[in-house]
Every structure is written in C-alpha cells, then in structure tokens.
Design a protein around this motif. Structure first.
Motif, short mmCIF file in Angstrom:
data_model
loop_
_atom_site.label_atom_id
_atom_site.label_comp_id
_atom_site.label_asym_id
_atom_site.label_seq_id
_atom_site.Cartn_x
_atom_site.Cartn_y
_atom_site.Cartn_z
N LEU A 118 0.82 -1.20 0.00
CA LEU A 118 0.00 0.00 0.00
C LEU A 118 0.86 1.25 0.00
N LEU A 146 -10.44 -2.09 0.09
CA LEU A 146 -9.73 -0.95 0.67
C LEU A 146 -10.71 -0.09 1.45
N CYS A 173 -5.02 3.83 5.37
CA CYS A 173 -5.66 3.01 4.34
C CYS A 173 -5.47 1.56 4.78
N ALA A 199 -6.27 -2.59 3.84
CA ALA A 199 -6.65 -3.59 2.85
C ALA A 199 -7.01 -4.87 3.60
#
Length: 164
Positions: free
Chosen positions: A60, A91, A142, A144
């Motif tokens: 990422l 995401l 962020c 995932a």
C-alpha cells in the motif's frame, strides 16, 4: 492445423499422488469457450470466476493532496494497493483528528481490482475531504482486507506532507 476446441467442452480435474503413483478423477467441470480461445481464467456457472494463484498481500501507498487542490478548498487522498492476490481485497479509510480522538468523515470511492501482466492485482481508493477537514486531520490510514488474511495498512500523518 491449430486445435480449436468445441464451443462447449468438459475439463477433467485430476489429482496426482506421488506416493501412490496414480492419477485419479477428482471432479468434472463444464467449461464454455471464451472469445474464440480458451482462457486460463474460466467462468464456471452463473458468474463465478476461478482465479488460480497463491494469496499475496498487496503493498500500500498513501498519497496526500496537492497544494493546488488545497488552494481550491479540496483535499483528495489516494491509496494505491499493488501486487495483491486474489482480486477481492477491499480498501477502506480511517481518519483521526490531531488529538487522535475522533474520526473525520469524507467521501470515499474505489476502483475494482485490475489484473496485471504478472497475474497479480492492483486497486485504488480515494478519500475526498474539504481543505478545512484536512487541516484538522492528524493521520489517515488506508486498510486492505480480504477474508481471513492479515490486515495490511499504511498510515499517512498530515505533518509528513509538504502542505499544511
């Protein structure tokens, strides 16, 4: 002369056992020819897709807003996920204010996974805030996620960005 498979044919899934030195029939799968050639990515049944590969966690990278965008009253952050497998990684964003105590909500958008030449997928997601909201942000994360895989995350602190 090239082999052209019939419009519909059956693929036999075989299992080879080294210890028994034999091949046994495990299952039979109905396959339809796609676009005049037989693809490695077959469609089974009503919209079910078979991806063959090993689980790979994506890398990422979080990109902050530009100075020009901030001057226009907007702050768009982008999270790029690269080289992951399978295609259904998701995401999401988390934000916190400079004290770390509360979240700041913005508008999120995502792209579906794009298959790369190496057989791995890439995705992206954007988080759009107002410039005022960005000024109050302490950090954005962020994340995932995919099934039972370990969470992958990348944090961007606002003070890491050249703009304020």
């Amino acid at each position: 002369m090239a082999f052209i498979p019939p419009a519909e044919f059956t693929v036999l899934v075989l299992l080879f056992s080294k210890s028994e030195s034999c091949v046994s029939l495990q299952s039979e799968v109905f396959v339809r020819r796609l676009n005049e050639f037989v693809s490695l990515w077959y469609m089974f049944g009503g919209g079910t897709r078979l991806d063959v590969g090993s689980d790979t966690r994506p890398a990422l990278k979080v990109l902050g807003p530009s100075n020009k965008e901030l001057e226009n009253g907007k702050a768009t952050l982008m999270c790029v996920a690269n080289k992951g497998f399978p295609s259904d990684w998701s995401l999401s964003w988390k934000t916190s204010d400079s004290s770390g105590s509360s979240s700041i909500r913005g508008e999120e958008s995502r792209t579906p996974g794009v298959l790369q030449n190496d057989g791995l997928y890439s995705w992206s997601s954007t988080l759009t805030l107002t410039a005022d909201q960005w000024g109050k942000v302490g950090s954005v994360t962020c994340e995932a996620t995919q099934g039972s895989q370990t969470l992958v995350s990348e944090i961007l602190r606002r003070d890491q960005c050249s703009q304020s």
